[in-house]
Design a protein around this motif. Structure first.
Motif, PDB file in Angstrom:
ATOM      1  N   VAL A  49       0.815  -1.215   0.000  1.00  0.00           N
ATOM      2  CA  VAL A  49       0.000   0.000   0.000  1.00  0.00           C
ATOM      3  C   VAL A  49       0.850   1.267   0.000  1.00  0.00           C
ATOM      4  O   VAL A  49       0.507   2.261  -0.635  1.00  0.00           O
ATOM      5  N   ASN A  50       1.986   1.243   0.691  1.00  0.00           N
ATOM      6  CA  ASN A  50       2.853   2.420   0.783  1.00  0.00           C
ATOM      7  C   ASN A  50       4.307   2.013   0.547  1.00  0.00           C
ATOM      8  O   ASN A  50       5.128   1.999   1.456  1.00  0.00           O
ATOM      9  N   PRO A  51       4.663   1.684  -0.716  1.00  0.00           N
ATOM     10  CA  PRO A  51       6.007   1.169  -1.007  1.00  0.00           C
ATOM     11  C   PRO A  51       7.121   2.188  -0.840  1.00  0.00           C
ATOM     12  O   PRO A  51       8.282   1.805  -0.687  1.00  0.00           O
ATOM     13  N   VAL A  52       6.796   3.477  -0.881  1.00  0.00           N
ATOM     14  CA  VAL A  52       7.823   4.502  -0.702  1.00  0.00           C
ATOM     15  C   VAL A  52       8.282   4.540   0.755  1.00  0.00           C
ATOM     16  O   VAL A  52       9.485   4.548   1.052  1.00  0.00           O
ATOM     17  N   LYS A  53       7.354   4.530   1.672  1.00  0.00           N
ATOM     18  CA  LYS A  53       7.681   4.572   3.095  1.00  0.00           C
ATOM     19  C   LYS A  53       8.211   3.233   3.580  1.00  0.00           C
ATOM     20  O   LYS A  53       9.169   3.184   4.365  1.00  0.00           O
ATOM     21  N   TYR A  54       7.606   2.153   3.100  1.00  0.00           N
ATOM     22  CA  TYR A  54       8.005   0.804   3.539  1.00  0.00           C
ATOM     23  C   TYR A  54       8.643   0.077   2.360  1.00  0.00           C
ATOM     24  O   TYR A  54       8.020  -0.758   1.708  1.00  0.00           O
ATOM     25  N   ILE A 237      -2.702  -5.936  -6.555  1.00  0.00           N
ATOM     26  CA  ILE A 237      -3.901  -5.211  -6.983  1.00  0.00           C
ATOM     27  C   ILE A 237      -4.974  -5.253  -5.908  1.00  0.00           C
ATOM     28  O   ILE A 237      -5.649  -4.251  -5.633  1.00  0.00           O
ATOM     29  N   VAL A 238      -5.155  -6.409  -5.270  1.00  0.00           N
ATOM     30  CA  VAL A 238      -6.141  -6.542  -4.194  1.00  0.00           C
ATOM     31  C   VAL A 238      -5.876  -5.547  -3.078  1.00  0.00           C
ATOM     32  O   VAL A 238      -6.789  -4.850  -2.597  1.00  0.00           O
ATOM     33  N   ALA A 239      -4.613  -5.459  -2.637  1.00  0.00           N
ATOM     34  CA  ALA A 239      -4.255  -4.538  -1.557  1.00  0.00           C
ATOM     35  C   ALA A 239      -4.518  -3.091  -1.954  1.00  0.00           C
ATOM     36  O   ALA A 239      -4.991  -2.280  -1.153  1.00  0.00           O
ATOM     37  N   SER A 240      -4.238  -2.745  -3.206  1.00  0.00           N
ATOM     38  CA  SER A 240      -4.438  -1.383  -3.682  1.00  0.00           C
ATOM     39  C   SER A 240      -5.912  -1.016  -3.728  1.00  0.00           C
ATOM     40  O   SER A 240      -6.314   0.075  -3.293  1.00  0.00           O
ATOM     41  N   LEU A 241      -6.756  -1.909  -4.236  1.00  0.00           N
ATOM     42  CA  LEU A 241      -8.186  -1.623  -4.352  1.00  0.00           C
ATOM     43  C   LEU A 241      -8.868  -1.531  -2.995  1.00  0.00           C
ATOM     44  O   LEU A 241      -9.678  -0.639  -2.749  1.00  0.00           O
ATOM     45  N   TYR A 242      -8.559  -2.471  -2.092  1.00  0.00           N
ATOM     46  CA  TYR A 242      -9.216  -2.467  -0.793  1.00  0.00           C
ATOM     47  C   TYR A 242      -8.827  -1.251   0.049  1.00  0.00           C
ATOM     48  O   TYR A 242      -9.564  -0.842   0.932  1.00  0.00           O
ATOM     49  N   ASN A 243      -7.664  -0.667  -0.223  1.00  0.00           N
ATOM     50  CA  ASN A 243      -7.231   0.504   0.530  1.00  0.00           C
ATOM     51  C   ASN A 243      -7.484   1.800  -0.217  1.00  0.00           C
ATOM     52  O   ASN A 243      -6.934   2.843   0.139  1.00  0.00           O
ATOM     53  N   ARG A 244      -8.288   1.712  -1.289  1.00  0.00           N
ATOM     54  CA  ARG A 244      -8.711   2.894  -2.053  1.00  0.00           C
ATOM     55  C   ARG A 244      -7.530   3.663  -2.637  1.00  0.00           C
ATOM     56  O   ARG A 244      -7.603   4.881  -2.815  1.00  0.00           O
ATOM     57  N   LYS A 245      -6.424   2.965  -2.912  1.00  0.00           N
ATOM     58  CA  LYS A 245      -5.301   3.595  -3.593  1.00  0.00           C
ATOM     59  C   LYS A 245      -5.597   3.766  -5.080  1.00  0.00           C
ATOM     60  O   LYS A 245      -4.927   4.513  -5.782  1.00  0.00           O
ATOM     61  N   ALA A 246      -6.585   3.025  -5.552  1.00  0.00           N
ATOM     62  CA  ALA A 246      -7.071   3.143  -6.926  1.00  0.00           C
ATOM     63  C   ALA A 246      -8.547   2.766  -6.930  1.00  0.00           C
ATOM     64  O   ALA A 246      -8.985   1.947  -6.126  1.00  0.00           O
ATOM     65  N   SER A 247      -9.284   3.361  -7.857  1.00  0.00           N
ATOM     66  CA  SER A 247     -10.732   3.141  -7.876  1.00  0.00           C
ATOM     67  C   SER A 247     -11.165   2.047  -8.840  1.00  0.00           C
ATOM     68  O   SER A 247     -12.336   1.659  -8.846  1.00  0.00           O
ATOM     69  N   LEU A 249      -9.649  -1.506 -11.484  1.00  0.00           N
ATOM     70  CA  LEU A 249      -8.578  -2.457 -11.791  1.00  0.00           C
ATOM     71  C   LEU A 249      -7.557  -1.836 -12.729  1.00  0.00           C
ATOM     72  O   LEU A 249      -6.334  -1.968 -12.521  1.00  0.00           O
ATOM     73  N   THR A 250      -8.017  -1.123 -13.746  1.00  0.00           N
ATOM     74  CA  THR A 250      -7.111  -0.502 -14.715  1.00  0.00           C
ATOM     75  C   THR A 250      -6.217   0.533 -14.060  1.00  0.00           C
ATOM     76  O   THR A 250      -4.999   0.578 -14.310  1.00  0.00           O
ATOM     77  N   LEU A 251      -6.807   1.380 -13.208  1.00  0.00           N
ATOM     78  CA  LEU A 251      -6.017   2.407 -12.529  1.00  0.00           C
ATOM     79  C   LEU A 251      -5.022   1.788 -11.549  1.00  0.00           C
ATOM     80  O   LEU A 251      -3.910   2.300 -11.383  1.00  0.00           O
ATOM     81  N   ALA A 252      -5.417   0.702 -10.916  1.00  0.00           N
ATOM     82  CA  ALA A 252      -4.507   0.035  -9.983  1.00  0.00           C
ATOM     83  C   ALA A 252      -3.279  -0.492 -10.710  1.00  0.00           C
ATOM     84  O   ALA A 252      -2.142  -0.315 -10.249  1.00  0.00           O
ATOM     85  N   VAL A 253      -3.492  -1.126 -11.864  1.00  0.00           N
ATOM     86  CA  VAL A 253      -2.373  -1.644 -12.648  1.00  0.00           C
ATOM     87  C   VAL A 253      -1.476  -0.507 -13.117  1.00  0.00           C
ATOM     88  O   VAL A 253      -0.238  -0.591 -13.044  1.00  0.00           O
ATOM     89  N   LYS A 254      -2.096   0.585 -13.576  1.00  0.00           N
ATOM     90  CA  LYS A 254      -1.331   1.725 -14.064  1.00  0.00           C
ATOM     91  C   LYS A 254      -0.528   2.377 -12.947  1.00  0.00           C
ATOM     92  O   LYS A 254       0.638   2.756 -13.137  1.00  0.00           O
ATOM     93  N   LYS A 255      -1.129   2.502 -11.774  1.00  0.00           N
ATOM     94  CA  LYS A 255      -0.454   3.165 -10.664  1.00  0.00           C
ATOM     95  C   LYS A 255       0.685   2.320 -10.109  1.00  0.00           C
ATOM     96  O   LYS A 255       1.745   2.844  -9.753  1.00  0.00           O
ATOM     97  N   ILE A 256       0.486   1.025 -10.024  1.00  0.00           N
ATOM     98  CA  ILE A 256       1.526   0.149  -9.482  1.00  0.00           C
ATOM     99  C   ILE A 256       2.659  -0.023 -10.481  1.00  0.00           C
ATOM    100  O   ILE A 256       3.832  -0.036 -10.107  1.00  0.00           O
ATOM    101  N   GLY A 257       2.335  -0.156 -11.748  1.00  0.00           N
ATOM    102  CA  GLY A 257       3.354  -0.385 -12.768  1.00  0.00           C
ATOM    103  C   GLY A 257       3.507  -1.868 -13.063  1.00  0.00           C
ATOM    104  O   GLY A 257       3.427  -2.703 -12.158  1.00  0.00           O
TER     105      GLY A 257
END
Length: 309
Positions: A49-54, A237-247, A249-257
């Motif tokens: 969820v927070n790869p920059v900090k952790y 992707i599951v972790a990103s969606l459940y924590n509202r880091k992306a709204s 599936l497409t945005l989650a993939v794009k944001k994570i890389g």
């Protein structure tokens, strides 16, 4: 195969009681092992969820310990035990059921096809049962202000997002667990066959209980390790969606890389999944043995080959 005690088999194979034993075994094995690794799961979720900090396991551990204290590592334990326990009951119990059904329907099909179909059918149902628990668990772990656990997390999530909130990540959950389950069960079954044919070179029925459970452990570790690599992208992707880091599936993939989908938190996931799946199979088959039932794994093909050598 005779039971652990003379006449100790509590039910016949492929009866309703047999599938009940498999479901109970799956519930206990999956629930207890996932509960035991809750601290590692907390680290994994924060790294996703927070790869920059952790940005590493050690950094995540020291930062959480300093900022939130030791109790942070046990957040979500209720979701781990109950959610994955219910998933395990469906995954193992229904796999045994569907394997029998598909084996009877698809007599001439390759055994791998039977394993894939059986595990996929079971996992679709298992993840519908898991999804609400996973939704609350991930929020509790990554957002400590959201809720303390399942008791207050369920009504709070329903009040804020409705029924959809519990199934926001169901599709990527299927995307994570369907490939994992299909690869895991197929790898396990083929590993069992390989070990009996090429290593032990004896039929399962001719081996001691300790040897059979040893085969279970080796096959279980191989299954968990391979499955963890296959399912890692969807886990992120599951972790990103459940924590509202992306709204979506497409945005989650794009944001994570694309590259990060496969590499982010992979090391800790391999550390977790291999031993956990090994223990699950060991506990599961131990319960079956104590019930007077055979250990898992279809070695009929190997038995025929052994008899011809």
């Amino acid at each position: 195969m005779r039971g652990l005690f003379e006449g100790g088999r509590i039910c016949e194979e492929f009866s309703a009681g047999y599938y009940g034993v498999c479901a109970v075994g799956g519930l206990i094995s999956a629930g207890t092992t996932h509960l035991a690794i809750t601290p590692f799961d907390v680290l994994k979720v924060h790294m996703q969820v927070n790869p920059v900090k952790y940005n590493s396991i050690s950094t995540c551990f020291t930062t959480l310990l300093r900022e939130q204290g030791p109790s942070a590592f046990w957040r979500g334990r209720g979701g781990k035990f109950f959610g994955y326990g219910i998933q395990g009951a469906c995954r193992f119990g229904l796999y045994e059921y569907f394997k029998k059904v598909y084996s009877n329907l698809l007599v001439d099909q390759n055994r791998s096809t039977i394993f894939f179909l059986s595990s996929a059918s079971a996992e679709v149902i298992a993840n519908v049962a898991l999804s609400p628990f996973e939704a609350v668990k991930v929020r509790v772990q990554a957002q400590p202000w959201f809720a303390k656990g399942l008791i207050d997390g369920f009504p709070k999530l329903y009040a804020s997002e409705g029924l959809f909130g519990f199934y926001r990540g169901l599709v990527p959950l299927w995307g994570r667990n369907l490939p994992f389950s299909m690869i895991m069960f197929s790898t396990f079954e083929h590993s069992v066959n390989f070990l009996y044919r090429n290593v032990i070179q004896r039929r399962k029925e001719d081996c001691s209980k300790a040897q059979q459970l040893g085969v279970t452990c080796l096959a279980g570790y191989a299954a968990g390790s391979v499955g963890s690599i296959i399912s890692n992208p969807a886990d992120n992707i599951v972790a990103s969606l459940y924590n509202r880091k992306a709204s979506s599936l497409t945005l989650a993939v794009k944001k994570i890389g694309l590259m990060n989908l496969f590499t982010r938190s992979l090391s800790i996931r391999i550390m977790l999944v291999g031993p956990v799946v090994t223990l699950q199979w060991l506990f599961y088959d131990t319960i079956k043995v104590l019930s007077g039932l055979p250990t898992s794994g279809d070695d009929r093909t190997d038995v025929e080959q052994i008899r011809t050598t």
